[in-house]
Write a protein that holds these residues in place. Structure first.
Motif, short mmCIF file in Angstrom:
data_model
loop_
_atom_site.label_atom_id
_atom_site.label_comp_id
_atom_site.label_asym_id
_atom_site.label_seq_id
_atom_site.Cartn_x
_atom_site.Cartn_y
_atom_site.Cartn_z
N ALA A 274 0.81 -1.22 0.00
CA ALA A 274 0.00 0.00 0.00
C ALA A 274 0.84 1.26 0.00
O ALA A 274 0.28 2.36 -0.06
N ASP A 275 2.16 1.13 0.08
CA ASP A 275 3.03 2.31 0.21
C ASP A 275 3.96 2.46 -0.99
O ASP A 275 5.03 3.06 -0.88
N GLU A 276 3.58 1.93 -2.14
CA GLU A 276 4.44 1.98 -3.32
C GLU A 276 4.37 3.36 -3.97
O GLU A 276 3.29 3.83 -4.33
N THR A 277 5.53 3.98 -4.14
CA THR A 277 5.53 5.26 -4.85
C THR A 277 5.40 5.08 -6.35
O THR A 277 4.98 5.98 -7.06
N PHE A 278 5.76 3.90 -6.86
CA PHE A 278 5.56 3.57 -8.28
C PHE A 278 5.16 2.11 -8.44
O PHE A 278 4.10 1.78 -8.90
N ALA A 295 -3.21 -3.09 -4.61
CA ALA A 295 -3.84 -2.24 -3.61
C ALA A 295 -4.18 -0.90 -4.25
O ALA A 295 -3.38 -0.35 -5.02
N ALA A 296 -5.35 -0.39 -3.95
CA ALA A 296 -5.81 0.86 -4.57
C ALA A 296 -5.21 2.08 -3.88
O ALA A 296 -5.92 2.89 -3.28
N SER A 297 -3.90 2.20 -3.98
CA SER A 297 -3.21 3.34 -3.40
C SER A 297 -1.84 3.49 -4.04
O SER A 297 -1.30 2.52 -4.59
#
Length: 375
Positions: A274-278, A295-297
Motif C-alpha cells: 500500500a506504500d508503493e511510490t511507483f 492495492a488501490a493506493s
C-alpha cells in the motif's frame, strides 16, 4: 554533462532504486553524457551499452533488522568528494542519509541538484516503528528535498503526497520498462507445468520480502483451490512468509531472462503493498501481458485501470483479495481480456523515452541554476 548519480543503495543489492540507477546511468552514457555513481557499495563496472562507469564508494553501515542492505553512514561531508568529481549536475536517487549530504555539498559548491522521490520513508518509519514515526520522517524528507533544487515524483499519487507535505517544486518523472525482457513471448509452458502441475491458475508476486510489502496478506489466496501462488524475491521476512504460506512456491531472487520467463508465465500478478511510490514490478508484469490486482493506493494507480488491464483492491482485507482472485479463476474470459490489454497499456513507457525526459529535466535545471555560485 557530467552527472554524479548519488544512490542510497547500489549493487549488489537488488531493488527498484538500483534498477532505476543502472538504467539511468546506461542511458546517460548512450546519449554521450558522463555519469559517475556515488554509493555505499559496488565497484566500477561496464554498463549495458559498453561504457565504463566509475563508482565511488563512501563508508557504509547495516541496519540491525536489514543486514542485507549497506547504507551510507550519517554525518558525512561530501564537499571535497564532489569537488573532485566536478559534476555539472547532481542526481539524488531516493535521497536519505547520503542524499542529504550530497545535496548540501552541491549547494555549497553551486552545483544544481535534482532529488528523486522513490521510497516512502514515512510509511517505512511507521511499519518499522522507528523513533519519531512518520512525522519525523517527513520533517527529514522536507529537509532533504528542500536542499535540492527540484524534486521528481514517480507517480501522480506521489506528487500529491509531496505537495501535501509542503515539498516542492515537484515534476513528474515515471519509470521505464524493458519491453524485451518482459514480454508475452517469454511465456514458458514447461515452467508453468512445473509450478502449477494441476493446471491451476498461476498467481505471482515479485517483491522484496519485507514488512512494508504486506505479503502476509496473500496467505488466504495461497490456500484457494485451483490456484498456485509463486513468490519471487528475498528479504528478512522470507522464513516467516514460508511458514505462513506452506503451499506457495518461493523462488528466491531472480533476474534477467529467468525473471522475464517466470513473470510472463503467470496468469495473474498480485501486489498487496500500500506504500508503493511507483511499483516497477507491476509495470513489468503488465509489459509481459499479465494483468494485475493491486492495492488501490500509491503508484500502481497510474498503472492499473480497474477492469481494463487489472483490478484495484480497496482496503486491507485479505479475504476480499482472495475472493477477487477466486472470481477471476472462475472467469477466464475476463482474465484473458485484461491480459490482452496489459502490454499495450505500458508499451510507450520505454527506458529510452523516460531517460530522455530525465535528461531534459537535468538540462533545464543546469540552465536555470547559476553554476559555481554557493547557495
Amino acid at each position: 554533462m557530467r552527472v554524479v548519480v548519488v544512490a542510497e543503495t547500489f549493487l549488489p543489492a537488488v531493488n527498484g532504486v538500483v534498477t532505476s540507477v543502472l538504467r539511468l546511468v546506461d542511458h546517460l552514457a548512450v546519449r554521450g553524457h558522463d555519469p559517475v555513481v556515488l554509493a555505499p557499495s559496488g565497484s566500477s563496472y561496464e554498463s549495458r551499452c559498453g561504457a565504463r562507469v566509475e563508482v565511488v564508494t563512501v563508508p557504509s553501515m547495516r541496519l540491525p533488522r536489514y543486514r542485507q542492505l549497506p547504507l551510507a553512514r550519517p554525518a558525512a561531508d561530501l564537499t571535497a568528494v564532489l569537488r573532485g568529481l566536478a559534476p555539472d549536475v547532481v542526481h539524488l536517487a531516493s535521497p536519505a542519509v547520503l542524499g542529504l549530504a550530497a545535496a548540501r555539498a552541491a549547494r555549497t559548491l553551486g552545483v544544481p541538484s535534482v532529488a528523486v522521490f522513490q521510497t516512502d520513508l514515512a510509511a517505512f518509519a511507521q511499519r518499522y516503528r522507528l523513533p519519531g514515526g512518520p512525522a519525523a520522517a517527513w520533517r527529514y524528507l522536507r529537509t532533504v528535498h528542500g536542499t535540492a533544487d527540484l524534486t521528481l515524483a514517480p507517480s501522480s499519487a506521489a506528487a500529491v503526497l509531496l505537495a501535501r507535505q509542503g515539498i516542492g517544486p515537484v515534476a513528474l518523472w515515471a519509470r521505464g520498462v524493458d519491453l524485451d525482457q518482459f514480454a508475452p513471448c517469454h511465456r514458458d509452458e514447461a515452467l508453468r507445468a512445473e509450478l502449477a502441475p494441476g493446471g491451476e491458475l498461476l498467481v505471482g508476486v515479485v517483491a522484496r520480502l519485507a514488512v512494508e510489502k504486506r505479503l502476509e496478506l496473500l496467505a488466504p489466496l495461497s490456500e484457494l483451490p485451483g490456484v498456485r501462488l509463486v513468490v519471487v524475491g528475498d528479504g528478512p521476512q522470507r522464513r516467516a512468509l514460508a511458514r505462513a504460506m506452506p503451499r506457495a512456491r518461493f523462488l528466491g531472487q531472480l533476474g534477467g531472462a529467468e525473471l522475464g520467463a517466470v513473470v510472463a508465465s503467470l496468469d495473474l500478478f498480485v501486489h498487496p503493498g500500500a506504500d508503493e511510490t511507483f511499483c516497477q514490478a507491476v509495470q513489468e508484469a503488465l509489459a509481459a501481458g499479465v494483468p494485475a490486482v493491486v492495492a488501490a493506493s500509491g503508484g500502481p494507480l497510474d498503472l492499473v485501470r480497474h477492469r481494463e488491464n487489472g483490478w484495484l483492491w480497496a482496503g486491507d482485507d485479505p479475504q476480499v483479495l482472495a475472493a477477487m482472485v477466486a472470481g477471476l479463476r472462475d472467469d477466464p474470459a475476463t482474465l484473458q481480456a485484461a491480459a490482452a490489454a496489459a502490454r499495450p497499456s505500458v508499451a510507450g513507457r520505454t527506458w529510452g523515452r523516460i531517460g530522455d525526459e530525465l535528461i531534459g529535466h537535468l538540462q533545464r535545471l543546469r540552465s536555470a541554476v547559476p553554476a559555481g555560485v554557493p547557495r
